[in-house]
Design an enzyme around this catalytic site. Sequence first.
Site, PDB file in Angstrom:
ATOM      1  N   HIS A  39       0.798  -1.069   0.026  1.00  0.00           N
ATOM      2  CA  HIS A  39       0.024  -0.042   0.118  1.00  0.00           C
ATOM      3  C   HIS A  39       0.857   1.129  -0.164  1.00  0.00           C
ATOM      4  CE1 HIS A  39      -3.651  -1.958   2.078  1.00  0.00           C
ATOM      5  NE2 HIS A  39      -4.094  -1.698   0.991  1.00  0.00           N
ATOM      6  N   CYS A  55      -2.309   2.777   9.163  1.00  0.00           N
ATOM      7  CA  CYS A  55      -3.380   1.892   8.646  1.00  0.00           C
ATOM      8  C   CYS A  55      -4.393   1.883   9.894  1.00  0.00           C
ATOM      9  CB  CYS A  55      -2.852   0.404   8.725  1.00  0.00           C
ATOM     10  SG  CYS A  55      -1.278   0.463   7.522  1.00  0.00           S
TER      11      CYS A  55
HETATM   12  N1  ARG Z   1      -3.808  -7.088   6.780  1.00  0.00           N
HETATM   13  C1  ARG Z   1      -4.169  -5.841   5.875  1.00  0.00           C
HETATM   14  C2  ARG Z   1      -4.157  -6.094   4.517  1.00  0.00           C
HETATM   15  O1  ARG Z   1      -3.204  -6.708   4.003  1.00  0.00           O
HETATM   16  C3  ARG Z   1      -3.358  -4.788   6.484  1.00  0.00           C
HETATM   17  C4  ARG Z   1      -3.749  -3.600   5.997  1.00  0.00           C
HETATM   18  C5  ARG Z   1      -2.867  -2.233   6.240  1.00  0.00           C
HETATM   19  N2  ARG Z   1      -3.518  -1.089   5.662  1.00  0.00           N
HETATM   20  C6  ARG Z   1      -2.693  -0.199   5.150  1.00  0.00           C
HETATM   21  N3  ARG Z   1      -3.314   0.902   4.958  1.00  0.00           N
HETATM   22  N4  ARG Z   1      -1.555  -0.170   4.807  1.00  0.00           N
HETATM   23  O2  ARG Z   1      -4.832  -5.604   3.674  1.00  0.00           O
END
Ligand code: ARG
Length: 276
Positions: free
Chosen positions: A168, A262
Site C-alpha cells: 500500500h 493504517c
Molecule cells: N492485513 C491488511 C491487508 O493486508 C493490512 C492493511 C494495512 N493497511 C494499510 N493502509 N496499509 O490488507
Amino acid sequence: MMDHPQPRILMCPPDYFGIEYEINPWMHKEINADYTTARQQWRDLKALLESVGAAIELMDPVPGLPDLVFTANAALIWKDRAYLSRFRHGPRQGETPVNDAWFQANAFETRLPPEPWNFEGAGDALYCGETLFGGYIVRSDAHALQWLGKDLHCRVIPLQLVDERYYHLDTCFCPLSPTEALYYPAAFDAYGRSAIENAVPTLIPVGDDEATRFACNAVVVGKHVVMNSGCPQLEADLQAHGYQTHATPLDEFLKSGGSAKCLTLRLDGEEGAVWK
Ligand code: ARG
C-alpha cells in the site's frame, strides 16, 4: 477557544483482529496476533492521538472481518465525500458495506470507483498539496486512480509499488504537509522516485531497517507525528524538520502488515492535503 476545528480520526477497536488469512508478505497464519497485547497497543495509540489533539470516532468491529481495524482502507476522504474501497482480496470485500453504512450514517456521501477496478482508500491514495499520489498494481488499479483524478478534478501521480512488502502506498510514502513527505525510495521504480522527487519540495528518506518497522506508516496531527517504536533515525530527522515525534509499540499489527497510519483515517483532511 480553538483557532482550528479539532482533527477527526476514525478508528475501529481490534475486538476481532487476528491473522486469519495471508494477503501480504507480513501475514503468517501460524504467527497470530496476541489479543490482549493488540488491544493494549491499539488503546495506547488512541490515547496518544487524543493527547496530541485528535478527536477519535469509532466504527463498531464486526466478527469475521479481522482487518476492519485498518480504517485507512475504508475510503479516501474529500470534504464530505468518501470514496469507498473495492478490495482486491476476497476476505476483505465484506468490509465495503460496513464502511458504506458508517459513512452514510455520519453524513458522508459515498462513491465507489467503477467496476471492475480495485481501490483501497487512503491506503493507496494520499494528497500532498493539491496532487493525489496513488499507489497501484498490488492492491489498487491505475484505472481507479485515473477515475478519481477526473472525479476530484485534481492531478494524480500514479506510483507503481515494486516491492510486495510495501503493498500500500501508505507503507512507503507519508505526506507531512503540502510540501513535505517521508518516503522509502526502494519501494518505487526509477520513474516513481523521480515523480515524487519532482513534485514534493522537501523529502525525508527512510532507511531499509526503519522501513521494515513501518516508519513511513505514521500519523501526522499538526506538527506531531505518531509512529511505531523502533525508528530512532526517522524521529531524529523529523525533529530536525521541526516535528515532535511520539513512538508507541504496534508490533501486533505489524504481523498483519499494518501500523499507526493504517489503523486511522483522517476524516477532516490530512495535514498534507490541499483540497480545491
Ligand atoms: N492485513 C491488511 C491487508 O493486508 C493490512 C492493511 C494495512 N493497511 C494499510 N493502509 N496499509 O490488507
